[in-house]
Design an enzyme around this catalytic site. Structure first.
Site, short mmCIF file in Angstrom:
data_model
loop_
_atom_site.label_atom_id
_atom_site.label_comp_id
_atom_site.label_asym_id
_atom_site.label_seq_id
_atom_site.Cartn_x
_atom_site.Cartn_y
_atom_site.Cartn_z
N ASP A 25 0.83 -1.21 0.00
CA ASP A 25 0.00 0.00 0.00
C ASP A 25 0.86 1.26 0.00
OD1 ASP A 25 -2.39 1.36 -0.04
OD2 ASP A 25 -2.65 1.33 2.14
N ARG A 38 -1.09 9.29 -9.91
CA ARG A 38 -1.16 8.03 -9.16
C ARG A 38 -0.55 6.88 -9.99
NH1 ARG A 38 -4.35 7.46 -4.79
NH2 ARG A 38 -4.65 5.27 -5.28
N HIS A 42 2.04 3.66 -9.13
CA HIS A 42 1.86 2.23 -9.40
C HIS A 42 3.03 1.68 -10.22
CE1 HIS A 42 -1.99 2.40 -7.55
NE2 HIS A 42 -2.59 3.09 -8.51
N TRP A 74 -11.89 -2.63 -7.61
CA TRP A 74 -12.68 -2.43 -8.84
C TRP A 74 -13.50 -1.14 -8.76
CZ3 TRP A 74 -11.32 -4.93 -12.97
CH2 TRP A 74 -10.89 -6.25 -12.92
N ARG A 76 -12.45 1.74 -7.88
CA ARG A 76 -11.65 2.95 -8.14
C ARG A 76 -12.06 3.56 -9.49
NH1 ARG A 76 -5.60 2.40 -5.62
NH2 ARG A 76 -6.31 1.75 -3.56
N LEU A 136 11.24 -20.11 -5.04
CA LEU A 136 10.20 -19.30 -4.41
C LEU A 136 8.85 -19.50 -5.09
CD1 LEU A 136 9.38 -16.81 -2.53
CD2 LEU A 136 9.93 -15.38 -4.51
N ARG A 193 2.30 -4.86 6.15
CA ARG A 193 1.54 -3.86 5.39
C ARG A 193 2.36 -2.58 5.35
NH1 ARG A 193 -4.67 -2.49 4.68
NH2 ARG A 193 -4.44 -0.68 3.34
N ARG A 199 -4.65 -1.86 8.99
CA ARG A 199 -5.85 -2.67 8.77
C ARG A 199 -5.52 -3.77 7.77
NH1 ARG A 199 -7.93 2.61 6.88
NH2 ARG A 199 -7.33 2.86 4.70
N SER A 201 -7.88 -4.95 5.30
CA SER A 201 -8.51 -4.71 4.00
C SER A 201 -8.88 -6.00 3.25
CB SER A 201 -7.60 -3.82 3.13
OG SER A 201 -7.34 -2.59 3.77
C1 IPE Z 1 -5.27 -2.80 -0.01
O1 IPE Z 1 -4.98 -1.46 -0.28
C2 IPE Z 1 -5.33 -3.59 -1.28
C3 IPE Z 1 -4.06 -3.75 -1.98
C4 IPE Z 1 -2.89 -3.39 -1.52
C5 IPE Z 1 -4.15 -4.41 -3.25
P1 IPE Z 1 -6.13 -0.37 -0.40
O2 IPE Z 1 -5.45 0.93 -0.56
O3 IPE Z 1 -7.10 -0.76 -1.43
O4 IPE Z 1 -6.81 -0.50 1.03
P2 IPE Z 1 -7.79 0.49 1.81
O5 IPE Z 1 -8.87 0.89 0.85
O6 IPE Z 1 -6.98 1.69 2.22
O7 IPE Z 1 -8.27 -0.28 2.99
C1 IPE Z 2 -1.62 0.27 -3.35
O1 IPE Z 2 -1.43 1.64 -3.39
C2 IPE Z 2 -1.87 -0.31 -4.73
C3 IPE Z 2 -3.23 -0.81 -4.94
C4 IPE Z 2 -4.17 -0.86 -4.03
C5 IPE Z 2 -3.55 -1.28 -6.26
P1 IPE Z 2 -2.65 2.65 -3.34
O2 IPE Z 2 -3.06 2.97 -4.73
O3 IPE Z 2 -3.74 2.15 -2.47
O4 IPE Z 2 -1.94 3.91 -2.68
P2 IPE Z 2 -2.55 4.93 -1.62
O5 IPE Z 2 -3.08 4.13 -0.47
O6 IPE Z 2 -3.62 5.69 -2.33
O7 IPE Z 2 -1.38 5.78 -1.23
MG MG Z 3 -4.11 2.38 -0.48
#
Ligand code: IPE
Ligand code: IPE
Ligand code: MG
Length: 252
Positions: A25, A38, A42, A74, A76, A136, A193, A199, A201
């Site tokens: 995350d 963003r 990624h 999904w 987003r 692995l 995490r 959390r 998630s």
């Molecule tokens: C958790 O991250 C899911 C992944 C890392 C793929 P999110 O960014 O989606 O989690 P929340 O929404 O903050 O709980």
């Molecule tokens: C994790 O990073 C990647 C995915 C959930 C796909 P985020 O995109 O959730 O990044 P933040 O939490 O917005 O910083």
């Molecule tokens: Mg996130």
């Protein structure tokens, strides 16, 4: 680099976690801090995936599970979902030869039917190309959520019971665990995490019953080998009691 090598000596190879699971995350915040899109976060996150996979393989971790895209993701904005999907497809195609060279076996967990056809194809090609690998095990969670997985398991058991193939009274923890995407794979010893949220998630709710949890504020694109090593060393300092007393554990 020297520091990393020194620190590496503090890691006890005999007590490595067999299975590390990571909620990757913080990509979005990494980008925002740099006034970038963003999607740049990624893309940068992919470098961390490659680095952490390689390091896990090098130090002898047996299972690495990465939460790459959740069922809830999904929801987003469509443009971000599309970008993530092409990034996933592109990365797996690009990295497969390297994974083969490093003896890494790919597994996919999640509702793959929801993924775009060409992404699913790339993933299946990756799984096939690495099927013979014995190093692995890389478990990629895509369109994955723990409640989806548990619901699917309940459905499967109910179907078998209705057909008379199993006796409901005989369903035990092993039966249920065997119906999950991780069937046959040991539970994670360590769950990391990144990104500062504390959390789960909707990740591996069943499997992490006794995992050690490690939360770090480091954003996923910044999660380097040194940060990973800190998590592993922290893990090795913990006493896993599984409900027993400390004295019992020490007497073993
Ligand atoms: C958790 O991250 C899911 C992944 C890392 C793929 P999110 O960014 O989606 O989690 P929340 O929404 O903050 O709980
Ligand atoms: C994790 O990073 C990647 C995915 C959930 C796909 P985020 O995109 O959730 O990044 P933040 O939490 O917005 O910083
Ligand atoms: Mg996130």
């Amino acid at each position: 680099m020297k520091d990393l090598e020194e620190r590496l000596k503090e890691l006890d190879p005999a007590r490595l976690p067999k299975h590390v699971a990571i909620i990757m995350d913080g990509n979005g915040r990494w980008a925002r801090m740099r006034a970038r899109e963003r999607s740049d976060g990624h893309a940068e996150g992919v470098n961390s995936v490659n680095r952490i996979t390689r390091f896990s393989s090098d130090i002898g971790i047996k299972y690495l599970t990465l939460y790459a895209f959740s069922t809830e993701n999904w929801n987003r904005p469509q443009a971000e979902v599309d970008m993530l999907m092409s990034l996933i497809g592109w990365t797996i195609r690009k990295e497969t030869p390297d994974l083969v060279a490093n003896n890494v076996k790919i597994h996919i967990l999640g509702e793959t039917d929801r993924l775009p056809e060409e992404v699913r194809k790339s993933l299946l090609d990756g799984v096939e190309a690495t099927a013979h690998c014995t190093g692995l095990n890389l478990l990629l969670c895509l369109s994955y959520s723990s409640r989806w997985e548990l619901t699917r398991a309940a459905r499967e058991l109910a179907r078998k019971a209705a057909l008379g193939e199993i006796n409901p009274e005989e369903i035990d923890e092993n039966t249920l665990a065997g119906c999950l995407s991780t069937g046959g794979i040991p539970d994670p010893d360590l769950l990391i995490r990144t990104g500062g949220e504390e959390r789960i998630s909707n990740f591996l709710l069943w499997q992490i019953a006794y995992s050690e949890l490690y939360f770090t504020p480091v954003l996923w694109p910044d999660f380097d080998n040194a940060a990973y090593l800190e998590a592993l060393i922290d893990y090795q300092q913990r006493e896993r009691r599984f409900g027993k007393t400390s004295d019992q554990v020490k007497a073993k």
